[in-house]
Motif scaffolding. Sequence first.
Motif, PDB file in Angstrom:
ATOM      1  N   GLU A  82       0.819  -1.216   0.000  1.00 28.20           N
ATOM      2  CA  GLU A  82       0.000   0.000   0.000  1.00 28.20           C
ATOM      3  C   GLU A  82       0.854   1.268   0.000  1.00 28.20           C
ATOM      4  O   GLU A  82       0.378   2.349  -0.342  1.00 28.20           O
ATOM      5  CB  GLU A  82      -0.939   0.013   1.215  1.00 28.20           C
ATOM      6  CG  GLU A  82      -0.290   0.308   2.546  1.00 28.20           C
ATOM      7  CD  GLU A  82       0.402  -0.883   3.226  1.00 28.20           C
ATOM      8  OE1 GLU A  82       0.876  -0.716   4.352  1.00 28.20           O
ATOM      9  OE2 GLU A  82       0.483  -1.977   2.636  1.00 28.20           O
ATOM     10  N   LEU A  83       2.111   1.164   0.319  1.00 29.77           N
ATOM     11  CA  LEU A  83       2.974   2.340   0.412  1.00 29.77           C
ATOM     12  C   LEU A  83       3.208   3.021  -0.924  1.00 29.77           C
ATOM     13  O   LEU A  83       3.345   4.229  -0.981  1.00 29.77           O
ATOM     14  CB  LEU A  83       4.318   1.965   1.028  1.00 29.77           C
ATOM     15  CG  LEU A  83       4.248   1.505   2.473  1.00 29.77           C
ATOM     16  CD1 LEU A  83       5.640   1.147   2.971  1.00 29.77           C
ATOM     17  CD2 LEU A  83       3.637   2.561   3.342  1.00 29.77           C
ATOM     18  N   GLY A  84       3.255   2.269  -1.995  1.00 33.97           N
ATOM     19  CA  GLY A  84       3.472   2.871  -3.309  1.00 33.97           C
ATOM     20  C   GLY A  84       2.418   3.908  -3.624  1.00 33.97           C
ATOM     21  O   GLY A  84       2.722   5.012  -4.078  1.00 33.97           O
ATOM     22  N   ALA A  85       1.183   3.603  -3.333  1.00 36.21           N
ATOM     23  CA  ALA A  85       0.085   4.533  -3.603  1.00 36.21           C
ATOM     24  C   ALA A  85       0.151   5.747  -2.688  1.00 36.21           C
ATOM     25  O   ALA A  85      -0.110   6.867  -3.108  1.00 36.21           O
ATOM     26  CB  ALA A  85      -1.257   3.824  -3.436  1.00 36.21           C
ATOM     27  N   VAL A  86       0.537   5.542  -1.440  1.00 36.25           N
ATOM     28  CA  VAL A  86       0.616   6.655  -0.491  1.00 36.25           C
ATOM     29  C   VAL A  86       1.664   7.651  -0.926  1.00 36.25           C
ATOM     30  O   VAL A  86       1.425   8.845  -0.995  1.00 36.25           O
ATOM     31  CB  VAL A  86       0.942   6.143   0.938  1.00 36.25           C
ATOM     32  CG1 VAL A  86       1.217   7.297   1.880  1.00 36.25           C
ATOM     33  CG2 VAL A  86      -0.198   5.280   1.452  1.00 36.25           C
ATOM     34  N   VAL A  87       2.845   7.163  -1.251  1.00 37.09           N
ATOM     35  CA  VAL A  87       3.939   8.052  -1.637  1.00 37.09           C
ATOM     36  C   VAL A  87       3.631   8.741  -2.955  1.00 37.09           C
ATOM     37  O   VAL A  87       3.853   9.932  -3.112  1.00 37.09           O
ATOM     38  CB  VAL A  87       5.272   7.281  -1.704  1.00 37.09           C
ATOM     39  CG1 VAL A  87       6.375   8.151  -2.266  1.00 37.09           C
ATOM     40  CG2 VAL A  87       5.642   6.765  -0.323  1.00 37.09           C
ATOM     41  N   MET A  88       3.082   8.002  -3.908  1.00 38.27           N
ATOM     42  CA  MET A  88       2.778   8.587  -5.211  1.00 38.27           C
ATOM     43  C   MET A  88       1.687   9.650  -5.109  1.00 38.27           C
ATOM     44  O   MET A  88       1.656  10.583  -5.889  1.00 38.27           O
ATOM     45  CB  MET A  88       2.327   7.494  -6.189  1.00 38.27           C
ATOM     46  CG  MET A  88       3.431   6.495  -6.527  1.00 38.27           C
ATOM     47  SD  MET A  88       4.852   7.260  -7.295  1.00 38.27           S
ATOM     48  CE  MET A  88       4.184   7.629  -8.893  1.00 38.27           C
TER      49      MET A  88
END
Length: 116
Positions: A82-88
């Motif tokens: 889920e971190l990829g979406a948060v950072v992006m």
Amino acid sequence: MIETEGLGSVSKDIEKFDVSALDKIFYIAKYVLLQDFEKVSGIIDDLYTKKEIPIYALEEWPLFMHYKLSPEYCAFKKRHAELGAVVMSEPKTENLMENNKATQNVRAELQESENA
């Protein structure tokens, strides 16, 4: 000092630094500086799961520059897809002061968690 003279020039001083009575963010800082990324990942996993460290701290703080290049960080991000979406999704601007708001938010969140 680490960047200019190497880890060996300060590793003994960092190892002696007692963080046992301090917040876990100091544990992270100590082990990031010692480049013990396995230990760092364990602490970050724990803090992230408890929502005690926001992910943009890892992405923006210069302290994590070398950690982000490590296999341990890659493994951390895989465990938390889920971190990829948060950072992006975090907005970035050309204004550096605007980008630093995330760091200010981290400080505020850490302060709130200490006061809780």
